[in-house]
Design a protein around this motif. Structure first.
Motif, mmCIF file in Angstrom:
data_model
loop_
_atom_site.group_PDB
_atom_site.id
_atom_site.type_symbol
_atom_site.label_atom_id
_atom_site.label_comp_id
_atom_site.label_asym_id
_atom_site.label_seq_id
_atom_site.Cartn_x
_atom_site.Cartn_y
_atom_site.Cartn_z
ATOM 1 N N GLY A 149 0.807 -1.208 0.000
ATOM 2 C CA GLY A 149 0.000 0.000 0.000
ATOM 3 C C GLY A 149 0.842 1.261 0.000
ATOM 4 N N GLU A 150 0.151 2.410 0.060
ATOM 5 C CA GLU A 150 0.788 3.730 0.109
ATOM 6 C C GLU A 150 0.590 4.307 1.509
ATOM 7 N N SER A 151 1.653 4.408 2.286
ATOM 8 C CA SER A 151 1.509 4.814 3.683
ATOM 9 C C SER A 151 1.252 6.306 3.825
ATOM 10 N N LEU A 152 0.462 6.651 4.824
ATOM 11 C CA LEU A 152 0.157 8.042 5.153
ATOM 12 C C LEU A 152 0.058 8.174 6.664
ATOM 13 N N MET A 153 0.865 9.080 7.254
ATOM 14 C CA MET A 153 0.726 9.349 8.676
ATOM 15 C C MET A 153 -0.571 10.126 8.874
ATOM 16 N N PHE A 154 -1.488 9.556 9.628
ATOM 17 C CA PHE A 154 -2.832 10.093 9.776
ATOM 18 C C PHE A 154 -3.153 10.180 11.267
ATOM 19 N N MET A 155 -3.202 11.401 11.790
ATOM 20 C CA MET A 155 -3.518 11.614 13.200
ATOM 21 C C MET A 155 -5.031 11.804 13.323
ATOM 22 N N VAL A 156 -5.664 10.979 14.158
ATOM 23 C CA VAL A 156 -7.127 10.959 14.131
ATOM 24 C C VAL A 156 -7.755 10.994 15.529
ATOM 25 N N THR A 157 -8.883 11.681 15.617
ATOM 26 C CA THR A 157 -9.860 11.564 16.689
ATOM 27 C C THR A 157 -11.214 11.532 16.002
ATOM 28 N N ASP A 158 -12.280 11.445 16.771
ATOM 29 C CA ASP A 158 -13.618 11.482 16.170
ATOM 30 C C ASP A 158 -13.878 12.822 15.491
ATOM 31 N N GLU A 159 -13.347 13.912 16.072
ATOM 32 C CA GLU A 159 -13.652 15.253 15.589
ATOM 33 C C GLU A 159 -12.616 15.818 14.626
ATOM 34 N N LEU A 160 -11.391 15.287 14.636
ATOM 35 C CA LEU A 160 -10.311 15.897 13.868
ATOM 36 C C LEU A 160 -9.401 14.819 13.275
ATOM 37 N N LYS A 161 -9.118 14.957 11.979
ATOM 38 C CA LYS A 161 -8.233 14.005 11.301
ATOM 39 C C LYS A 161 -7.245 14.793 10.452
ATOM 40 N N VAL A 162 -5.964 14.596 10.706
ATOM 41 C CA VAL A 162 -4.920 15.351 10.018
ATOM 42 C C VAL A 162 -3.900 14.394 9.401
#
Length: 348
Positions: A149-162
């Motif tokens: 796959g193509e990796s992506l650092m993804f910081m997540v909560t229910d309200e915010l995803k960066v």
């Protein structure tokens, strides 16, 4: 995954001199967590026993020779090594780095083989993990090599995803690293993840500018006008709900992020500083775009409080729940996709 068994959640223990073991063990000290998954620590019985004694954590665990022997309803420990590590809480030692990588490699091997369903990684130190056999700046880069796959650092909560266009890249190299193909790949990866992993049918994605004020029409820099804007326009014309570039300095403070399902930041600190300010302790680091599910807490080794029993395990617990939810969402998404394809074939 075999029917009638719980989700198997593998845990790489990270730096033994940090708070990784503490937050992981505290999470599963609550026996109710065993209703949601079967945890498998990749370490050794003696290592975990020592950590529990020092930290005054009480868990009855099940020592196993390999992850396929895990028992539901118990905390399982795979004996990856026989040595007894020299634990020096709060110090970045070469030995701690060696055991962190042994744990990670064993856990990733089990993930690739499908013996575990989800991997949650405890924090490592990016310096003491370096060796002739391991030359990666962190988990994400290693996982990108090992998993498809193509990796992506993804910081997540229910309200915010960066998500991040560039992750562990020096600031001086950011602008030259951001090219049209990279932008397209990252937008496609984050879009697919939002649909497959989080159940969002038509995700709206905002891109942050590379330069202050997104370049101010070329006064502060030309990259936003010459690189970002053309790709955003092209992708929007092709049906993607992608917008920007937005000036990063006011985007979060004005609650602009609430209008979007995810934000794609140009570089590491541009995305992680506002994310951790708004979500610290609740945030999860998810490696999106891979064929397997990996999450981790949104903090580091925290040497300054290691071994003192003070670590807050909230983020690690969130990483566990997020990993389980994503695995279930992917399974459901795969089933729906297969049904659609089956119906299409029947119509032909």
């Amino acid at each position: 995954m075999e029917e009638n068994r719980k989700i198997r959640l593998g845990i790489s223990i990270g730096d033994l001199n940090g708070i990784g073991c503490e937050v992981a063990l505290k999470t599963f000290e609550d026996s109710r967590m065993l209703d949601f998954c079967t945890p498998i620590f990749f370490a050794s019985n003696k290592t975990i026993s020592h950590q529990m004694k020092v930290l005054d954590i009480n868990i009855v665990f099940n020592g196993i020779p390999s992850p396929d022997k895990a028992i539901d309803g118990k905390v399982n420990i795979v004996n990856v090594w026989r040595e007894i590590p020299n634990i020096r809480f709060g110090e970045a030692t070469e030995e701690a780095g060696k055991f962190a990588i042994q744990s990670l490699k064993a856990a990733v091997a089990a993930l690739k083989e499908g013996v575990i369903d989800v991997l949650v990684t405890a924090p490592i130190n990016k310096n003491n993990i370096q060796s002739d056999e391991f030359k990666f700046p962190g988990h994400t880069d290693y996982l990108a090599q090992e998993l498809g796959g193509e990796s992506l650092m993804f910081m997540v909560t229910d309200e915010l995803k960066v998500g991040l266009l560039t992750d562990h890249v020096a600031v001086k190299d950011v602008a030259s690293a951001i090219i049209p193909r990279l932008i397209r790949d990252k937008v496609n990866t984050i879009e697919k993840s939002l649909m497959m992993d989080f159940g969002i049918r038509r995700p709206r994605i905002a891109l942050l500018g590379i330069n202050p004020h997104s370049g101010d029409n070329g006064v502060i820099g030309k990259e936003d006008d010459e690189v970002l804007k053309p790709v955003i326009k092209e992708m929007a014309n092709n049906g993607h709900l992608v917008y920007g570039p937005y000036s990063a300095d006011s985007f979060f403070g004005s609650d602009g992020y609430k209008k979007f399902d995810a934000i794609l930041a140009a570089y590491h600190d541009q995305g992680l500083i506002p994310f951790k300010t708004l979500s610290f302790g609740k945030g999860v680091n998810f490696t999106a775009g891979l064929d397997k599910v990996r999450t981790s807490p949104d903090h580091g080794t925290a040497y300054e409080i290691a071994g003192q029993g003070k670590a807050d395990h909230s983020s690690f617990k969130e990483a566990v729940f997020t990993g389980i939810a994503i695995f279930k969402n992917r399974t459901e998404y795969k089933g729906l996709t297969e049904n659609v394809l089956k119906k299409q074939r029947m119509k032909r």
